[in-house]
Design a protein around this motif. Sequence first.
Motif, PDB file in Angstrom:
ATOM      1  N   VAL A  33      -5.663 -14.261 -11.017  1.00 48.60           N
ATOM      2  CA  VAL A  33      -5.987 -12.837 -11.047  1.00 48.60           C
ATOM      3  C   VAL A  33      -6.634 -12.523 -12.390  1.00 48.60           C
ATOM      4  N   ALA A  34      -7.801 -11.866 -12.325  1.00 48.99           N
ATOM      5  CA  ALA A  34      -8.521 -11.457 -13.530  1.00 48.99           C
ATOM      6  C   ALA A  34      -8.566  -9.934 -13.581  1.00 48.99           C
ATOM      7  N   THR A  35      -8.259  -9.382 -14.741  1.00 50.02           N
ATOM      8  CA  THR A  35      -8.284  -7.935 -14.946  1.00 50.02           C
ATOM      9  C   THR A  35      -8.998  -7.628 -16.264  1.00 50.02           C
ATOM     10  N   THR A  36      -9.226  -6.366 -16.516  1.00 53.78           N
ATOM     11  CA  THR A  36      -9.816  -5.953 -17.785  1.00 53.78           C
ATOM     12  C   THR A  36      -8.890  -6.360 -18.925  1.00 53.78           C
ATOM     13  N   ASN A  37      -9.396  -7.171 -19.837  1.00 56.99           N
ATOM     14  CA  ASN A  37      -8.646  -7.663 -21.001  1.00 56.99           C
ATOM     15  C   ASN A  37      -7.378  -8.419 -20.615  1.00 56.99           C
ATOM     16  N   GLY A  38      -7.253  -8.853 -19.367  1.00 55.65           N
ATOM     17  CA  GLY A  38      -6.063  -9.567 -18.934  1.00 55.65           C
ATOM     18  C   GLY A  38      -4.822  -8.699 -18.869  1.00 55.65           C
ATOM     19  N   ALA A  39      -5.018  -7.383 -18.837  1.00 48.93           N
ATOM     20  CA  ALA A  39      -3.889  -6.455 -18.832  1.00 48.93           C
ATOM     21  C   ALA A  39      -3.286  -6.329 -17.434  1.00 48.93           C
ATOM     22  N   PRO A  40      -1.990  -6.001 -17.352  1.00 46.06           N
ATOM     23  CA  PRO A  40      -1.385  -5.748 -16.048  1.00 46.06           C
ATOM     24  C   PRO A  40      -2.068  -4.552 -15.370  1.00 46.06           C
ATOM     25  N   VAL A  41      -2.078  -4.556 -14.041  1.00 50.95           N
ATOM     26  CA  VAL A  41      -2.638  -3.445 -13.271  1.00 50.95           C
ATOM     27  C   VAL A  41      -1.635  -3.028 -12.200  1.00 50.95           C
ATOM     28  N   THR A  42      -1.785  -1.794 -11.745  1.00 53.19           N
ATOM     29  CA  THR A  42      -0.933  -1.257 -10.683  1.00 53.19           C
ATOM     30  C   THR A  42      -1.815  -0.883  -9.511  1.00 53.19           C
ATOM     31  N   SER A  43      -1.403  -1.292  -8.323  1.00 51.40           N
ATOM     32  CA  SER A  43      -2.175  -1.041  -7.109  1.00 51.40           C
ATOM     33  C   SER A  43      -2.033   0.398  -6.635  1.00 51.40           C
ATOM     34  N   MET A  44      -2.798   0.741  -5.625  1.00 48.70           N
ATOM     35  CA  MET A  44      -2.698   2.060  -5.011  1.00 48.70           C
ATOM     36  C   MET A  44      -1.289   2.309  -4.481  1.00 48.70           C
TER      37      MET A  44
END
Length: 196
Positions: A33-44
């Motif tokens: 999983v790749a995100t902006t700056n490797g930060a955690p993300v939360t889904s809808m």
Amino acid sequence: MRLAIVLYEGFADWECALLMAAARTHLGVDIDVATTNGAPVTSMGGLDVSAHLSIDALDPAGFDGLVICGGLTWEPETMPDLSTTIRAFDRDRRLVAAICGGVNALAVSGLLDRTDHTANSAESLAALTGYRGGQRYRDQPQALRSGHVVTAAGTAPISFAGEILRGLGLGSAELDGFLALYGQEHQTGQNGRAPD
């Protein structure tokens, strides 16, 4: 085999879930999983996801494919620009796939100007600056694979997963059966209702 899944804050949980689970659990594909700056993300839906790496660190030499999930981030005025990453994967002839609003990223990168594709709607793509692929748009409910590019509306996560796996050379009779099982709820009887 290794697949990069791009997720942004507010990603659509259901759009890549079947793909990720089937590829990882049943086919032994590494999912990063790749995100902006490797930060955690939360889904809808409120699912918290930790990243393996930053989107900026994606290098096609280390992956067999790039998958861009849809979600809340893909409005034309606020969407991130993934063009450099998309073009790098395309140049290396790696699989490039997007679903729902994620298709917008492929459209603005220029990738869809020369390949058949689908999306949520022709109108949603036509509103994007730089998109010139209208003549290659195909209005269909299922995901569409054209060469190494896979596109889908947000309502097509099952065929999206299937076309990605086939595009990676992982198609089989077992995969077809698995996808048909998940798609059974969409079959209708003669009266237009799902069979009892």
